[in-house]
Structure formats: structure tokens, C-alpha cells
Write a protein that holds these residues in place. Sequence first.
Motif, PDB file in Angstrom:
ATOM      1  N   PRO A 822     -18.601 -11.337  46.540  1.00 37.83           N
ATOM      2  CA  PRO A 822     -18.949 -12.398  45.570  1.00 37.83           C
ATOM      3  C   PRO A 822     -18.064 -13.615  45.786  1.00 37.83           C
ATOM      4  O   PRO A 822     -16.917 -13.511  46.242  1.00 37.83           O
ATOM      5  CB  PRO A 822     -18.693 -11.746  44.218  1.00 37.83           C
ATOM      6  CG  PRO A 822     -18.756 -10.270  44.477  1.00 37.83           C
ATOM      7  CD  PRO A 822     -18.229 -10.090  45.860  1.00 37.83           C
ATOM      8  N   VAL A 823     -18.595 -14.793  45.438  1.00 45.52           N
ATOM      9  CA  VAL A 823     -17.854 -16.044  45.676  1.00 45.52           C
ATOM     10  C   VAL A 823     -17.464 -16.727  44.366  1.00 45.52           C
ATOM     11  O   VAL A 823     -16.896 -17.824  44.390  1.00 45.52           O
ATOM     12  CB  VAL A 823     -18.708 -17.004  46.514  1.00 45.52           C
ATOM     13  CG1 VAL A 823     -18.918 -16.429  47.904  1.00 45.52           C
ATOM     14  CG2 VAL A 823     -20.050 -17.308  45.844  1.00 45.52           C
ATOM     15  N   ALA A 824     -17.722 -16.122  43.227  1.00 42.61           N
ATOM     16  CA  ALA A 824     -17.403 -16.761  41.940  1.00 42.61           C
ATOM     17  C   ALA A 824     -16.787 -15.747  41.016  1.00 42.61           C
ATOM     18  O   ALA A 824     -17.005 -14.542  41.152  1.00 42.61           O
ATOM     19  CB  ALA A 824     -18.661 -17.364  41.306  1.00 42.61           C
ATOM     20  N   ALA A 825     -15.958 -16.294  40.067  1.00 41.84           N
ATOM     21  CA  ALA A 825     -15.338 -15.448  39.056  1.00 41.84           C
ATOM     22  C   ALA A 825     -16.053 -15.686  37.727  1.00 41.84           C
ATOM     23  O   ALA A 825     -16.683 -16.723  37.517  1.00 41.84           O
ATOM     24  CB  ALA A 825     -13.849 -15.776  38.925  1.00 41.84           C
ATOM     25  N   PRO A 847     -23.480 -15.763  38.118  1.00 39.01           N
ATOM     26  CA  PRO A 847     -24.869 -15.937  38.566  1.00 39.01           C
ATOM     27  C   PRO A 847     -25.176 -15.028  39.753  1.00 39.01           C
ATOM     28  O   PRO A 847     -24.314 -14.767  40.596  1.00 39.01           O
ATOM     29  CB  PRO A 847     -24.938 -17.413  38.960  1.00 39.01           C
ATOM     30  CG  PRO A 847     -23.829 -18.056  38.217  1.00 39.01           C
ATOM     31  CD  PRO A 847     -22.737 -17.046  38.104  1.00 39.01           C
ATOM     32  N   PRO A 848     -26.430 -14.488  39.837  1.00 37.79           N
ATOM     33  CA  PRO A 848     -26.781 -13.549  40.920  1.00 37.79           C
ATOM     34  C   PRO A 848     -26.521 -14.110  42.307  1.00 37.79           C
ATOM     35  O   PRO A 848     -26.108 -13.371  43.212  1.00 37.79           O
ATOM     36  CB  PRO A 848     -28.268 -13.287  40.679  1.00 37.79           C
ATOM     37  CG  PRO A 848     -28.469 -13.538  39.224  1.00 37.79           C
ATOM     38  CD  PRO A 848     -27.530 -14.658  38.865  1.00 37.79           C
ATOM     39  N   LYS A 849     -26.794 -15.404  42.509  1.00 39.64           N
ATOM     40  CA  LYS A 849     -26.585 -15.951  43.853  1.00 39.64           C
ATOM     41  C   LYS A 849     -25.143 -15.887  44.261  1.00 39.64           C
ATOM     42  O   LYS A 849     -24.821 -15.749  45.438  1.00 39.64           O
ATOM     43  CB  LYS A 849     -27.098 -17.386  43.913  1.00 39.64           C
ATOM     44  CG  LYS A 849     -28.626 -17.483  43.873  1.00 39.64           C
ATOM     45  CD  LYS A 849     -29.094 -18.909  44.084  1.00 39.64           C
ATOM     46  CE  LYS A 849     -30.621 -18.998  44.110  1.00 39.64           C
ATOM     47  NZ  LYS A 849     -31.094 -20.386  44.350  1.00 39.64           N
ATOM     48  N   ALA A 850     -24.224 -16.050  43.291  1.00 41.12           N
ATOM     49  CA  ALA A 850     -22.798 -16.014  43.626  1.00 41.12           C
ATOM     50  C   ALA A 850     -22.312 -14.588  43.853  1.00 41.12           C
ATOM     51  O   ALA A 850     -21.268 -14.381  44.458  1.00 41.12           O
ATOM     52  CB  ALA A 850     -21.993 -16.680  42.507  1.00 41.12           C
ATOM     53  N   ILE A 851     -23.109 -13.630  43.380  1.00 43.51           N
ATOM     54  CA  ILE A 851     -22.686 -12.233  43.570  1.00 43.51           C
ATOM     55  C   ILE A 851     -22.897 -11.815  45.019  1.00 43.51           C
ATOM     56  O   ILE A 851     -22.123 -11.042  45.580  1.00 43.51           O
ATOM     57  CB  ILE A 851     -23.454 -11.312  42.611  1.00 43.51           C
ATOM     58  CG1 ILE A 851     -23.098 -11.648  41.164  1.00 43.51           C
ATOM     59  CG2 ILE A 851     -23.133  -9.845  42.894  1.00 43.51           C
ATOM     60  CD1 ILE A 851     -23.879 -10.856  40.149  1.00 43.51           C
ATOM     61  N   ARG A 852     -23.993 -12.307  45.661  1.00 43.01           N
ATOM     62  CA  ARG A 852     -24.288 -12.059  47.061  1.00 43.01           C
ATOM     63  C   ARG A 852     -24.396 -10.553  47.374  1.00 43.01           C
ATOM     64  O   ARG A 852     -23.906 -10.064  48.376  1.00 43.01           O
ATOM     65  CB  ARG A 852     -23.242 -12.705  47.956  1.00 43.01           C
ATOM     66  CG  ARG A 852     -23.169 -14.221  47.816  1.00 43.01           C
ATOM     67  CD  ARG A 852     -22.649 -14.872  49.068  1.00 43.01           C
ATOM     68  NE  ARG A 852     -21.304 -14.443  49.408  1.00 43.01           N
ATOM     69  CZ  ARG A 852     -20.673 -14.803  50.513  1.00 43.01           C
ATOM     70  NH1 ARG A 852     -21.285 -15.597  51.388  1.00 43.01           N
ATOM     71  NH2 ARG A 852     -19.448 -14.395  50.758  1.00 43.01           N
ATOM     72  N   GLY A 853     -25.001  -9.830  46.501  1.00 48.35           N
ATOM     73  CA  GLY A 853     -25.188  -8.394  46.703  1.00 48.35           C
ATOM     74  C   GLY A 853     -25.689  -7.756  45.413  1.00 48.35           C
ATOM     75  O   GLY A 853     -26.028  -8.438  44.440  1.00 48.35           O
TER      76      GLY A 853
END
Length: 1182
Positions: A822-825, A847-853
Motif C-alpha cells: 500500500p502507498v497511503a496511510a 482508498p482501494p487504489k492506494a491499497i494496491r492489493g
Amino acid sequence: MMERRRTDAALLVLLLGHLISALEVPLDLPQPPTITHQSPKDYIIDPRENIIIHCEAKGKPHPSFSWTRNGTHFDIDQEPKVTMRPRSGTLVVDISGEKAEHYEGVYQCTARNEHGTAVSNNIVIRQSRSPLWSKERNEPIVVQEGVSLVLQCRPPAGLPPPIIFWMDNNFQRLPQSNRVSQALNGDLYFSNVLKEDSRNDYICYARFPHTQTIQQKQPITVRVLNLDAINETMAAFYNDTDLFSEAPVDERKPSFLIPSGPSSSKMVLRGQVLEMECIAEGLPTPDISWTKVSGELPAKRTSFLHYHKTLRIVNVSESDSGDYRCTAGNRLGSVHHTIRVAVKAAPYWISGPPKNLVLAPRETGLLICRASGTPKPTITWAMNGIPIENSPKDLSRKVEDDTVMFTDVQSGSSAVYQCNVSNEYGYLLSNAFVNVLSEPPRVLTPANKVYQVIRNHQALIDCSSFGSPIPKITWFKDSRSSTLDGDPYILHDNGTLEVHVAQARNSGKYICVARNTLGIYENHVYLEVKEPTRILKQPEYKVVQRGRSVEFECKVKHDPSLIPTMTWLKDNGELPDDERFIVDSDSLTIADVVESDEGVYTCIMNTTLDHDSASAELTVVDRPDAPTDLELTDQREKSVQLTWTPGDEHNSPIQKFLIQYEDSLHHRGHWHNLTEVPGTKTTARLKLSPYVHYTFRVLALNAVGLSHPSFPSRMYKTNPSGPDENPTGVEGFGTEHDNLVITWKPLSGLQSNGPGLQYKVMWRQKEVEKDWTSVTVANVSKFVVSGTPTFVPYELRVQAVNEYGVGPEPAIAHGHSGEDLPVAAPDNVQVLVLNSSLAEVHWDPVPPKAIRGRLKGYKVYYWRERSLHKHNPHHVEKQILTFSGNHSHGMLPGLHPFSLYSFNIRVYNGKGEGPASPSQQFETPEGVPGIPSSLTVTNPNLDSLTLEWAPPHDRNGRLTGYTLKYQPVNNSNELGPVKEVALPANETSVTLLNLKYSTRYKFYLNAKTVRGAGPAISQEAVTIMDEGKLAVASRQVDIATQGWFIGLMCAIALLILILLIICFIQRNKGGKYPVKEKEDAHTDPEFQPMKDDDCTFGEYSDNEDHKPLKGSRTPSNGTVKRDDSDDSLVDYGEGGDGQFNEDGSFIGQYSGKSASRETAEGHESSEAPSPINAMNSLNSFV
């Protein structure tokens, strides 16, 4: 005339007593002859053996014998080959060198003495004959199929008639049925002939039973031909002329072969066997049935032989006369025949032959010769072998038809009378004597005879007697108090005493007394009533597997005075002679059971008087035998019919059949389960797959287990085809952030349906791409797609392909490409403190896109920075709480009160965790404090002591004070009233005053904050003794310690010293301690008021808060503070029990010091008395 008949009738009644109670005359008394044994009337002899004609008789004096032959005297002296046995009338004819037929004739034996003459029956001597069969040539019999046939036997006449049976050349009996059967005359009847009746060895045999010889007729040849065969056979001899031009034999209704006509008659003698037969021909074969026209067949005496063609009635009586009907029927009709049976009778006794008559002088009696027959027989009388009308006149004798009456007989009137009853079918001859005697009574039953009988059975006690006149019998038991002539006793006319249902009370001595006018005779016998033999535990039905052991129990109770014998039977026969059968006193064990052991086992317990038996069946079960005869039929493209023959189920029904197959093309040597069918079926339709080389086998299952496999069937090969199924378990996932791994479960060789199996793998990005990307791969189980976006959904398909085609349209499976971190907290992180140990955190989901999985959840990292109290150290120990799934809040439990915490939150997926949110801090409010760190007791005095403690390790806030509670504990472990003291927060010790001396106290101390009081620590301690008493004790003990020397110098104190020594011996059982040296040592002694193992006083215990504190401790320096006086409490030894005497003073038992103190002080502490005990001893003395 009428008056005379009445007189005779009255006389007849008076004489019945003599008729009924005929006596056996002892052989030591005079008596006429009686024939005891003679040869039968019709005596067939074997010409190869000597002729023996029996004639035995008894009498007093012993009789002499003579014979007649064919009505004239047979002079034995003139016959050198004939001898008479000594003291016997039996003739022995030596036929060596003679023909037996020379001695054929009618013989009669005469036995006589001075009291009379007896004669035997007329004995007809005939030689047995077994003539040879006449030589004849039997021409072959050629018959058309379907006609009836009779093969005649016609054996030679023999004496007695021969027994007929039909056999072949191999001496095997020819098979018979309702179609083919043997008649009573020996002929063989065929209701209709079949092709298989053709043979050349129909042989009739005649067995002559008297000589045990068998004669055989020449074999008969029978050829059964159909119409065409007959024409072909005969044409060769008759210029091809068609001799049998009529049509083939058609079906026909029955007709009788024997007897002929609609009716017949038959005569049979009473008591003999009636046999009637009806044999019919017809096509189809007729069935025979029997009825009695004028009544019912006698079921118990009737049987049917020769497939219902013969009706047999045994022991014929007059009621069996009448009309009998036999009916022959098939589906085309029926026919009847009536047999009229007439029953005649040779003479027979109605109430038995006349009985010997023993009379005293001037008595009366009867000889009765009552017989019957059909026609009515004629009765004639003779005396001593001479017709009675030719005998000397006797006024005391009168003959009327079948009765001879004797009146007022005189001595010397003894004679033998012959009664001859005859009609056209036979005769009866009987001898009966009249013996005139005067004899006192005698008892013939042996004296002191013991009769044994089983309880509840009938007991018969004999008193066989003789006397003339006939004695009168009376019975007594034990004493002669009364005669036995009522219940439960029955006195029979012959003197026998009957006890109908014997009981133990009937045991004892019985006295039989016989009386007549000439005297009296007494005899003693004994009756013993025994307990019955009973089987208490019967053998039980057993089902056992072959090869195992089985035990039948048979526990028996019997009368101890009887010797029992246990016998085991199998199927009513002896047990097999096999060491596997082990017979014990009350059991039968069969080891290593085999199938032949099946049967009914009976245990029989025999004694000399009775027996009891019980039976149980043994069933031996085993796994079924393997099925046999596997056949493949109805072969189709994808199925085949398999049939088999079941093996022996071994008494356990087959539950199911298991069908297995071997694929020798793909998996040779391995058998796989294909299907199961119920145990009632022996066929199965098997579904098959293409491109398989099948071999099948069948196993049977019953309750015992699986059979061995059958032999394999022949191989059955199916043709290849395209796949009819696709791989299963299709999945898509990523191992890297830019790939997609597609996996599936490959098809087996059986599922491939043909050679060249491959897989067509297809994929497309879901809802983005319309066209499928595909690739064909070999027979593998995965394919990797590279260069995919991170974690996007894909649709997947995998299709099977071989050289013969492709599989069906595959179903769509779903998967995702690989994940990345993930790229966000989480944002908007907040905390809410709920209480001193619980906080709640909130955040906004990433957000789901920031989870990347694939979202797995959130992790909260939190740690305690420090306590807000200045005395507590700094803590940095991180803890993690994981919240699975899409959560946005969570609880943080188990926090420390009055502390500063930091935390942050991170999201994580299948790849790992994302970045942390900015750390935040929060403070927890105050809570209740923990337990004080320590509580010790110091400076115990007579009425005071000091408590010292340390603050709690976990203060959980600012301390506001302490609460101290204490209460006394008496010697019975009861707690006294509680006192409470409030103490400030800055205090760590307190001195309690005004306490009772020598008293045990329990103390409770807890700390407080603004949130309340925390848990308490407890401790126990004891105040010291009264100082005055302790000083006296010290001085007395000092004197006592030096008593051995003072006693030698001070005569005045001698008595005191003796008393002190006695007190010391009685009261001091532990180690001694020198008080003086203890007083000089100013180091404080160890104070151990608690047990080492649980830190409690003695045996004292209580529940919950009232318990003496198990965690209480001694003062930190291990001593008890005291004043500078010489008085002190002594040390307590390890494990010593503290006790209180009745006035509450402490009288603890003392022992030697601990190992550490002994090492420090040396050995001077031994062999010295206890000061406390010494003090108590002095107080008692004073």
C-alpha cells in the motif's frame, strides 16, 4: 335254564379276581410246563446252514420233550442228523451231506411233566430259494419320442420274494421321476419317452434277502427316435419305404397303464401294509393324486411313494376298508380309477391270550380265550394236548365257548389247557395251566432293596409276592402306625405301591406285608427321593468366524449323591475325534473353527436316574468366496454389461459387490474402484471412458469382510475421442506485482480420452478487454502471464485439447494479478480514552487504489511512553492490535492507568503493510493502585510492634493514603474484631500500641488513590511474653541447667532436683537450648512465626481475607526488635508447629536450630533443656 345262566354270571364276576391277578409261580414249586421260546410259525431256513428249530419250556419237575412232523411222531433216535439239546426241546439238524428240502414240513413240539402237557405252534419249515434268471436275449426296443413304454423285469419266483431295482452297467441306480418310475411288480414304466432315455444298459436286478444273493437280467436297449430318424433308420432295411408316415406324437390326456379299467378291488389283512398304485401315461406327464371316497385318509399311517403313484397305509384296520380313487391329470384332461379295499383279519387276541391260573383247593377260577377275526374265528379247547371233549370228565370244570370255568377245585387237578382260535386266514394257539397249590405267602422282591427316584416323578415300589390262596398286600412306612392306602399313595392289584408325585418327605423305609390263610410274610425296602438334574445355564446360539474359537457353556445343578456324566453331541451324534474339541466340566470349546463344525451341539447331563439336555446351534461365517465367471456382454461405445457368479457367502449374506478396474494403458498394475452394486444383483452396466484398456474384477462384501478379488475379466479397449471435460480448480493470482499465475488441476489419463493431451489457456482483463488472449500449453498445471497491471481482476478459462478434438466450452473463473505494498496511510486518526485501561481509536479507510492489493485489514501500533508518576521508569515496548477486514475503528484494551501512550495505524494487504499514520499520544486517567510492595513486622514487644512497608510498584496515580486493618487470632484459629487505621501517603511505617501480650495478629494494608483502594497485602505476627514471667523462667532454667552439679552439693535441694529431672524427662522430647549463652549473645534471634512451606501459623487456615496471609514475610533483617533486658523469645525450628495452651499462652515446641545457625554457633546448642518448658515445669511444681 334262566336261573342257571344267572348263577354262571354271578360265578363269572366272583372269578374275575383270579383272572386279573395271574401269578408267576416260583420255579421251586410244582407246576405244569410253560413254553418260553419257540420258532416262528413260518420258518424259512437257509439251505447252507444247519436247521435249528427252537422249543424251550419250564416247569417243576423239568419237562420232557417230543416232536411231531406232519402230524405224526418224529422219532429223533431214527434221525442220525437230528439232535435235541440237553434239558431243551430245541432240534438241531446237521444238513452237511443232506439236502435241506428233505426236512421241510410242519413240526410241533410237546413239553410234559406229571402236572400237564404244553404244545407249541405248528412250525412250517421251508427252504429259502433264489433261482437263476432264465437265459434270454432281449431285442433292442425302438420307440418314437413321446409314446409310453414299459420295461418288464419278470424276476424268477423266490422264497421269500426278491427286492427289485434297476441299475446301469456301472451299478448306478437309474434316475426316476414322476415320468419314469418302478411299479410294485418291478417293471419300469415311462409315461412318455424322451430322446435322452436312449441307452443300452437298462438292467433289472433281483436281490434275495434270505441268501443275500443278487440276480441280474440281461441288459435292455432302448432307442428313442423322432419321426424322421425312424424313417431313415428303417428305410435302409425296407427299400427306402416310409414305414412311419403318420404325424409326430401329439400331446394327449392321461390314461392308466396300471391298473386297467375304471375300477378294481384289493384285499388286505388287518395289521398288514396296504399298497395301491396307479401309473398313467400321457403327454405332458400326468400328476397323480389320491382320495378316499368314503372318508379321510389316515394321516399318521399314510405315505405316498414313487412320486405319488403309490399309496401306502401301514397297520391296516377295519376302518381302512372302502373305496379309494386315484386321479391322473395334465393340462389336457384327467382320468380316474377306483380301488375297492376289503379288510379281512386273521384271529387276534382281544384282551391277550389266556393267563395261567393258580388256585388253592376249593377255590374257583376262569380261563378266558377271547379273540376276534374276519370272518369270525372258531375256538376249540384241549387239555394236555388232547381235545377237551376226549379228556377225562371233571365235575369242577365247565366249558362255555371261549371260557373254561373251575369251581371247588381239588388237589391233583393241575393241567395245561390249549386254546386254538382259527379262521381261513390263520390261527392262534395258546397254553395256559391250572395249578392247584396250597402255599403260604412269600415276597419275591429282594429284601432291603433301595429304590431311587427323582423328586416330582412317579415312584413305584414293588412287592412281588406269591401264595396260594393269593396273598393280600398291605404297606406301612417307617412304623406300623397306619396302612398306606390313601393320598399320595396308590396300591395296585399286583402289590406295587405308587407315589404319583414323589417328594423329599416320601423318602424312608417301607414295609410290605403279604398275608393269606396259611401265613404272613414281611419285607423291608427303602425309597430315596433325589433332586432333579437341571441345566442352569444353557448353551447359546453362536455365530463365529472361521479360524476363531467358540465356547458353549452348560452349567448344571444335580443331586450331590448322584454321579453326573456330561456328554456333548453334534447333530445328535458323537463329537468328531479332533483335538480342537476341548470338553471341560461345564463347557465345550472348539478351537480354530472350520465350516464342517457347523451344526447343533447338545449337552446332556446324565445321572443314574435322570438327565437334562440343552442344545444350541453353531453357525460358522467367513468372508465370501471370490466371484467367478466374469463375462462382458452388450458392448457399447461408452458402456459394457458385466455379469458374474457369486461365490459361497459362508452363512453371511453378501451386502454388496465392489467392481474395480485396471487401466493397463495409463496405470498398469493399479486397481481402482469403479462402482458398487447391491448383494442381490449379479450384473452391472458399467460406464466407461474413451481411450482406456479396461480389465475388471469383482469383490464381494458381507458382514465379515471383503472376499478375495475374482480373476480378472478379459481386456476391453475403448476408442479414443475428444475430451468430454475440462480441468477443474482454475485459479488466478500474482506472485509479483506485474504478473498473473493461472493454475488448474490437470486431467488424469483416464479423463484425457485420447493421446496428445494439451490445455488452451485463455485470459482477459475483466470489464476492460473483450477479446481473449490464449495460448496452448503441454500437459502442465500452470501458466504465468507477465507484464500485467498491479492487482486488476481477470477472467480465466482453461480448455482440454487432444488429437481427437477439444473439450466442452470451459467455465469462466476469476482471479487478480499480483499485489504491491500500500502507498497511503489512514487519515483522520482520532483517539477516545474510555477509562484508565481502555481507549478507542478511529480512522478513515485507505482508498482501494492506494491499497494496491486485496485488503487484509489495519494494524494499530501503540506503546507506553512512561507513567505520569515521577517515580516510575520510562517504558517503550510496542504492542500491535490487528483488525481484519475493512474496519475504521477499534479498541485498545489492557492499558496502564496514569500513563502516557503513543500510537499509529497502518493498512496491510497480501503483500505487506503500508506507511504508518503520524504518531499521536494520549494519557490514561488514574486508577486504583497495586498491592504494596512489602509489609514487614519489626520490634515486637509485650503490647506493641512496628509495621514497615514499601509503596506499590504500580501506583496508577497519586497515592492519597493507606488503610491498615488488623485483628487477633486465637488458638482455635478464630478471628477477633477488626481495627482500622488510616495512614498518610508519605508514611512507610507505623507502631501499634496497646496490643495483648503473647497474641497472634493478622494485618491487612492497602494503598489508595482518588479512584479508590487497591488490593491489600497481609502479614501475621505475635507479641512477646510477659517480662516478669519470662525472667523467672530464665532464672529457674539457669538453676535447672546447673542442676546436675547443685544436687551433689546441696542436700536441701535434692528433692527439688529429683522432681525437676522427672519433669525434664517427661516434658522435654526435643533438643535442649542453653538460655544463658543465648542471653549473652546480643545478636537478635531469627523470628519464624510461620511454617516454611506456606508461611502460616501452625495448622491455622481460613478462607479468603480471613486467611493468615500466605505471602507474609519476616522482617527484612530477619530479626525481631527487643529491649536490652536478658529476657527473649527463642528461635523456632524449621517445621515446628506453633500451639496455644488453654489459657492462650504460647507453648511452641522447640527443636534444634537450622543448619545455618548450627554452623555459626557450633555444637553447644545441643543437649540443653528448653527454657519455656522449664518455666512451665517450675510453675506446675510451685
